[in-house]
Each structure stands twice: as C-alpha cells, then as structure tokens.
Design an enzyme around this catalytic site. Structure first.
Site, PDB file in Angstrom:
ATOM      1  N   HIS A 125       8.019 -35.970  27.085  1.00  0.00           N
ATOM      2  CA  HIS A 125       8.831 -34.918  26.459  1.00  0.00           C
ATOM      3  C   HIS A 125      10.148 -34.718  27.208  1.00  0.00           C
ATOM      4  O   HIS A 125      11.218 -34.650  26.589  1.00  0.00           O
ATOM      5  CB  HIS A 125       8.032 -33.611  26.443  1.00  0.00           C
ATOM      6  CG  HIS A 125       8.818 -32.399  26.063  1.00  0.00           C
ATOM      7  ND1 HIS A 125       8.887 -31.931  24.758  1.00  0.00           N
ATOM      8  CD2 HIS A 125       9.599 -31.562  26.799  1.00  0.00           C
ATOM      9  CE1 HIS A 125       9.658 -30.856  24.718  1.00  0.00           C
ATOM     10  NE2 HIS A 125      10.108 -30.616  25.948  1.00  0.00           N
ATOM     11  N   GLU A 126      10.080 -34.641  28.532  1.00  0.00           N
ATOM     12  CA  GLU A 126      11.289 -34.393  29.315  1.00  0.00           C
ATOM     13  C   GLU A 126      12.254 -35.581  29.239  1.00  0.00           C
ATOM     14  O   GLU A 126      13.466 -35.395  29.119  1.00  0.00           O
ATOM     15  CB  GLU A 126      10.920 -34.082  30.770  1.00  0.00           C
ATOM     16  CG  GLU A 126      10.076 -32.833  30.954  1.00  0.00           C
ATOM     17  CD  GLU A 126      10.725 -31.578  30.393  1.00  0.00           C
ATOM     18  OE1 GLU A 126      11.980 -31.519  30.341  1.00  0.00           O
ATOM     19  OE2 GLU A 126       9.988 -30.653  29.998  1.00  0.00           O
ATOM     20  N   HIS A 129      14.241 -35.494  26.073  1.00  0.00           N
ATOM     21  CA  HIS A 129      15.459 -34.677  26.097  1.00  0.00           C
ATOM     22  C   HIS A 129      16.664 -35.520  26.518  1.00  0.00           C
ATOM     23  O   HIS A 129      17.762 -35.391  25.967  1.00  0.00           O
ATOM     24  CB  HIS A 129      15.308 -33.513  27.088  1.00  0.00           C
ATOM     25  CG  HIS A 129      14.590 -32.319  26.551  1.00  0.00           C
ATOM     26  ND1 HIS A 129      14.977 -31.667  25.393  1.00  0.00           N
ATOM     27  CD2 HIS A 129      13.505 -31.636  27.025  1.00  0.00           C
ATOM     28  CE1 HIS A 129      14.171 -30.637  25.175  1.00  0.00           C
ATOM     29  NE2 HIS A 129      13.269 -30.607  26.149  1.00  0.00           N
ATOM     30  N   GLU A 186      13.780 -28.789  21.275  1.00  0.00           N
ATOM     31  CA  GLU A 186      12.417 -28.833  21.809  1.00  0.00           C
ATOM     32  C   GLU A 186      11.493 -29.624  20.879  1.00  0.00           C
ATOM     33  O   GLU A 186      10.705 -30.455  21.329  1.00  0.00           O
ATOM     34  CB  GLU A 186      11.876 -27.414  22.005  1.00  0.00           C
ATOM     35  CG  GLU A 186      12.420 -26.704  23.218  1.00  0.00           C
ATOM     36  CD  GLU A 186      11.959 -27.334  24.522  1.00  0.00           C
ATOM     37  OE1 GLU A 186      10.851 -27.909  24.565  1.00  0.00           O
ATOM     38  OE2 GLU A 186      12.700 -27.260  25.510  1.00  0.00           O
TER      39      GLU A 186
END
Length: 264
Positions: A125-126, A129, A186
C-alpha cells in the site's frame, strides 16, 4: 501585466500535465519531476533518521527487508533497484514510503500486521502511494494554490513551512502537521498495493484480515463522509472486489516459483 504572465504560465503548465494519469486512470496534476520528488524524499528520510529511534534488532530488520525487497523486485523497471528500508521504534501502527526509494516501518505495525502477508499488504500500500505519484500530486496542488512555490528550498532549509512539506510527503504524524492523503488516493493505494503484493508472491486475501485487525484496534470511526480516509468497511469491500484481479496474479507468481520466505 506581470500578474497576468504568472497566471498564464501556471495555466500553460497545467495544460502540459493535464494528460497525466494515475495507475487506475485518474487524472492528476503533476508539476514536480521524479528527480525533484526523489530529492525531497531523500532529505525528509535523512531527517527522520536523525530525529527518530532506529530499531537495531537484526531479526526484525531482516524480516521487514525481506518483504520490502520481494515487493520492490516486482516493480516496473524504472522503480526497481535498491530501496532503503528502516525500522523505527515507534508505538504507532504505521509505515510509509517516500519518493527516492525509501521505506519506513514503525514497530507498532506488528500489533495489527501479524503475518508476513499482512505486512506485505501494508508495505505494498505504501509503495503504491509512491508509484501513483501521490506526494507529487499534493505538492503540485499546494504549489498551484500559491503556498508552495519554494517547497524544495523549504525542505532543504530549517525555515518555517518545513513541517508542512513533511506533511505533504505523508509524514505529518511525526512532524506536527497532519495532512493525510485524500480518500481517492488512499483507495487507489489500496488497489495498486494489493496487485503489487500479489505479483510479489504474497497472498492478497491477507488484506481483508489486516483491515479487520485495524478495525478491532482502532475502535469506532467517524462517518465516512467526515473522514479523508475510507471507512474500514468500505476498504474491505473494495479489496474484496479487487481480489478478482489480484488472486490470479498471486497464483501466477506462485506457479512461477515466486514464493518469498520471510520470517521474523
């Protein structure tokens, strides 16, 4: 006349980048180059290493690096290479990734990311980004608004506004200015990260149990329309839909012998 030329320059710049798209096809305004963002990410990461306590436990660091290395190895060519991974002694259940190939993980994340696949969900997920240029997108919006024209200079120096730049990079909780990613960003990082961790040989179904853990630890949330983050229930629902795409990626990775063995 001078003001008109300045406005015209901004309009022209926006026109040049209007065709930029995120990995999910969402339109973005990107006024900062990858080189500029990497410079800012590197400076911010070095600052964090000076101000925060770095975890020195060998087993913990090998575990986190094993997962991060497996994920970054499956990135598109331009994003591959050596990513710097640091574990910080912080009680908050958090992790982050920065332009410039930097990954930070707080020891508090182990309370909710209890398995290898769950931590891979977080790191995926990070990194999502970063791949989606979310920091650059927020920097660009700030710059167009007329409040961030010297963002790089502010970060390199110690003057007022440094905390805001850190917040735009996604590091607000450590530096006093909380500027969370928007709900669309997100959700996008969730989907990009899910496919990424699946391609890297981690079971995407773990994303569901991760957010169930997050919900149990976090307690009640405000109504979704009052929050910049999707609710836990919305995240789980969206991730369940994305499993139709991610699961075949995971199965293909397994068939090709991509089976990371990362143990804490």
């Amino acid at each position: 006349m001078k003001m008109f030329k300045s406005v015209l320059a901004v309009v022209i710049s926006l026109g040049l980048v209007a065709c930029a798209e995120s990995p999910t096809g969402r339109r973005q305004v990107l006024l900062f180059s990858d080189g500029e963002m990497s410079q800012m990410g590197g400076v911010a990461f070095d600052d964090m290493k000076k101000k925060m306590t770095i975890n020195k436990d060998g087993a913990t660091n090998r575990y986190v690096s094993c997962i991060a290395d497996a994920i970054t190895a499956s990135l598109p060519t331009e994003w591959r290479g050596s990513w710097e991974v640091v574990v910080f002694e912080e009680a908050s259940a958090n992790a982050f990734a920065l332009p410039g190939k930097k990954i930070g993980v707080h020891t508090g994340i182990f309370a909710v990311a209890k398995t290898t696949d769950q931590l891979a969900t977080v790191i995926g997920h990070e990194v999502g980004h970063v791949l989606a240029h979310h920091s650059a997108e927020r920097m660009s919006v700030q710059s167009v608004a007329g409040t961030g024209t010297q963002l790089i200079g502010v970060l390199l120096g110690e003057g007022a506004g440094k905390e805001t730049v850190m917040g735009l990079l996604g590091l607000g909780t450590q530096f006093g200015v909380v500027l969370p990613y928007g709900r669309a960003q997100e959700s996008e990082a969730d989907l990009v990260g899910l496919d990424l961790m699946a391609k890297s040989g981690f079971n995407p179904e773990a994303s569901i149990s991760l957010w169930q853990n997050m919900s149990a630890v976090g307690g009640g949330q405000p109504p979704e329309f009052m929050s910049t983050h999707p609710s836990h229930a919305s995240r789980i629902k969206d991730l369940q839909k994305q499993l139709a795409t991610a699961t075949p990626l995971y199965q293909r990775a397994q068939a090709n012998g991509i089976k990371p063995v990362c143990k804490r």
